[in-house]
Design an enzyme around this catalytic site. Structure first.
Site, PDB file in Angstrom:
ATOM      1  N   TYR A 152      -9.042   5.431   7.167  1.00 35.26           N
ATOM      2  CA  TYR A 152      -9.175   5.986   8.748  1.00 35.26           C
ATOM      3  C   TYR A 152     -10.303   6.836   8.662  1.00 35.26           C
ATOM      4  CZ  TYR A 152      -4.977   3.294   9.890  1.00 35.26           C
ATOM      5  OH  TYR A 152      -3.843   2.195  10.170  1.00 35.26           O
ATOM      6  N   PRO A 154      -3.835   0.468  18.426  1.00 37.64           N
ATOM      7  CA  PRO A 154      -3.496   0.090  17.144  1.00 37.64           C
ATOM      8  C   PRO A 154      -3.641   1.094  16.055  1.00 37.64           C
ATOM      9  CG  PRO A 154      -5.577  -0.694  17.817  1.00 37.64           C
ATOM     10  CD  PRO A 154      -4.997  -0.224  18.890  1.00 37.64           C
ATOM     11  N   TYR A 162       3.910   6.898   9.682  1.00 34.76           N
ATOM     12  CA  TYR A 162       3.260   5.525   9.443  1.00 34.76           C
ATOM     13  C   TYR A 162       4.184   4.442   8.873  1.00 34.76           C
ATOM     14  CZ  TYR A 162      -1.088   2.943   8.357  1.00 34.76           C
ATOM     15  OH  TYR A 162      -1.920   1.923   8.294  1.00 34.76           O
ATOM     16  N   HIS A 170       0.943  -1.100   0.140  1.00 33.06           N
ATOM     17  CA  HIS A 170       0.012   0.053  -0.049  1.00 33.06           C
ATOM     18  C   HIS A 170       0.751   1.044   0.054  1.00 33.06           C
ATOM     19  CE1 HIS A 170      -4.113  -1.812   1.387  1.00 33.06           C
ATOM     20  NE2 HIS A 170      -3.558  -2.715   0.682  1.00 33.06           N
ATOM     21  N   LYS A 220       1.725   0.517  14.801  1.00 35.42           N
ATOM     22  CA  LYS A 220       3.113   0.517  14.965  1.00 35.42           C
ATOM     23  C   LYS A 220       3.711  -0.702  15.735  1.00 35.42           C
ATOM     24  CE  LYS A 220       4.903   3.725  13.137  1.00 35.42           C
ATOM     25  NZ  LYS A 220       4.900   2.784  11.777  1.00 35.42           N
TER      26      LYS A 220
END
Ligand code: PHB
Length: 394
Positions: A204, A293, A385, A76, A297
């Site tokens: 998200y 979560p 990220y 991704h 990480k």
């Protein structure tokens, strides 16, 4: 009479951290014994996290793990932040030239065990660490009970606590002075369903009803989560109710629905142990720190600990040089606290606090816009990220 076996490194916990460390030590010719209270089957089947930083996959490959991340995983190059009815892409490839792999943790564990077990690594399943004796000595001992209930001990030059957030090793090291933590007034309700992906990348979503994450597992199985009360009973919802909640949390998108075949709850907690090392006893992974979560990480941070520690153990055990081991805690904590901040920040920016006022909600949208409207804002998110470069100390 208690039986005692001797090894150079005793590793408590056959999760990603413990198994990768065993593999790296094996590559350096250093013997270890790994113990875990669970069966191999349970370790290989339990559904956990899903996102690997590119650097994590590279580290697995470099360690000689026969990983299928590149074949089975999905690369991704961005995520979508969704709020106020619109999606905003964070384009990792453009911003930082890196990406992540969606490759579930249980597959990482299958890869590690498929590499280690045939090579003759000493991994003892269904063997529970009860306590660690002589923590401050030259040869600490892990007292274990085997599958038959018999007690024995493993004496080692180094004992590693890779045994998760309820770590027995941490308790032996620090007693009840566990560490620094914060709780959150919500949890995640997770589902696995049979359906095609609803979007090309992870979503998200901050919605007035609370957070949702639309993740994936394959072309036919999807993973989704929504923010809920921590005391909720996962069995108390019908499938229709679950879909209604999920759909309401991603306004502007329609999810592809399908049969839900697993449900679970993820509790939220941020935690950092007060000490990561005491003499010859060292903590890694969730035993040393827990993150919520939202920033994906957890497993990556565990792997980063191990990459750092492995160099320190080589120097200590093969060259009698304690300097890297002496620096382990401080170097590891730099990354750990950056990841704590990122995980807390993503969580606070995307979830609804039960007591939030209208002011709080409007400020939160302002914060999200400050990120998505600015290349600098998006770049911070993308860097964190996809993972910061590894600092190896020394
Ligand atoms: C998952 O797919 O399980 C997953 C992905 C991203 C997260 C957390 C969990 O931040």
């Amino acid at each position: 009479m208690t039986t005692t076996v001797h090894t150079r490194v005793a590793i408590v916990g056959a999760g990603p951290a413990g198994l990768l460390l065993a593999q790296l030590l094996r590559g350096a010719g250093i013997d270890s014994i790994v113990v875990d209270s669970r069966s191999r089957d349970e370790i290989e089947q339990t559904i956990r996290a899903g996102i690997l930083e590119e650097g994590t996959v590279e580290a697995l490959v470099a360690a000689g793990v026969d990983t299928h991340a590149h074949q089975v995983g999905m690369r991704h190059d961005g995520i979508e932040l969704r709020f106020d009815g619109a999606g905003h892409r964070i384009d990792f490839a453009d911003l930082v030239g890196r990406g992540v792999w969606l490759y579930p943790q249980h597959l990482v564990l299958q890869d590690l065990l498929a590499t280690l077990v045939p090579a003759g690594a000493d991994i003892r399943f269904e063997t529970t660490a009860v306590r660690v004796d002589d923590v401050d000595g030259e040869r600490p001992r892990v007292v274990v009970t085997g599958p038959d209930g018999a007690e024995s001990e493993i004496a080692a030059e180094i004992v590693i606590g890779a045994d998760g957030s309820h770590s027995v090793v941490r308790r032996a090291m620090s007693g009840s002075r566990a560490g620094l933590y914060r709780e959150y007034p919500f949890a995640w309700f997770g589902i696995l369903c049979e359906a095609p992906p609803s979007a090309p990348e992870l979503i998200y979503s901050n919605s007035p009803n609370g957070f949702a994450l639309i993740s994936q597992r394959s072309d036919t199985v999807q993973r989704m989560y929504f923010q809920c009360d921590p005391d909720v009973d996962p069995a108390s919802y019908t499938q229709e109710q679950l879909w209604e909640i999920l759909q309401s949390r991603v306004p502007g998108t329609t999810l592809h629905e399908g049969p839900i075949f697993q449900r679970d709850m993820l509790q939220f907690r941020s935690f950092v142990a007060r000490e990561l090392r005491r003499g010859r006893v060292v903590l890694v992974g969730d035993a040393a720190h827990t993150v919520p979560p939202t920033g994906a990480k957890g497993m990556n941070l565990a792997i980063a600990d191990v990459l750092l520690l492995h160099g320190a153990l080589r120097a200590f055990l093969l060259e009698n040089d304690p300097r890297l081991l002496d620096g382990y805690e401080q170097t590891a904590l730099h990354r750990i606290w950056k990841a704590q901040n990122f995980s807390w920040w993503m969580t606070s920016m995307l979830h609804q606090m039960p007591e939030a006022s209208d002011f709080d909600r409007m400020r939160q949208l302002g914060e999200l816009r400050s990120v998505t409207d600015s290349r600098a804002g998006r770049t911070y998110l993308a860097e964190a990220y996809t993972g910061w470069p590894l600092e190896l100390g020394g």
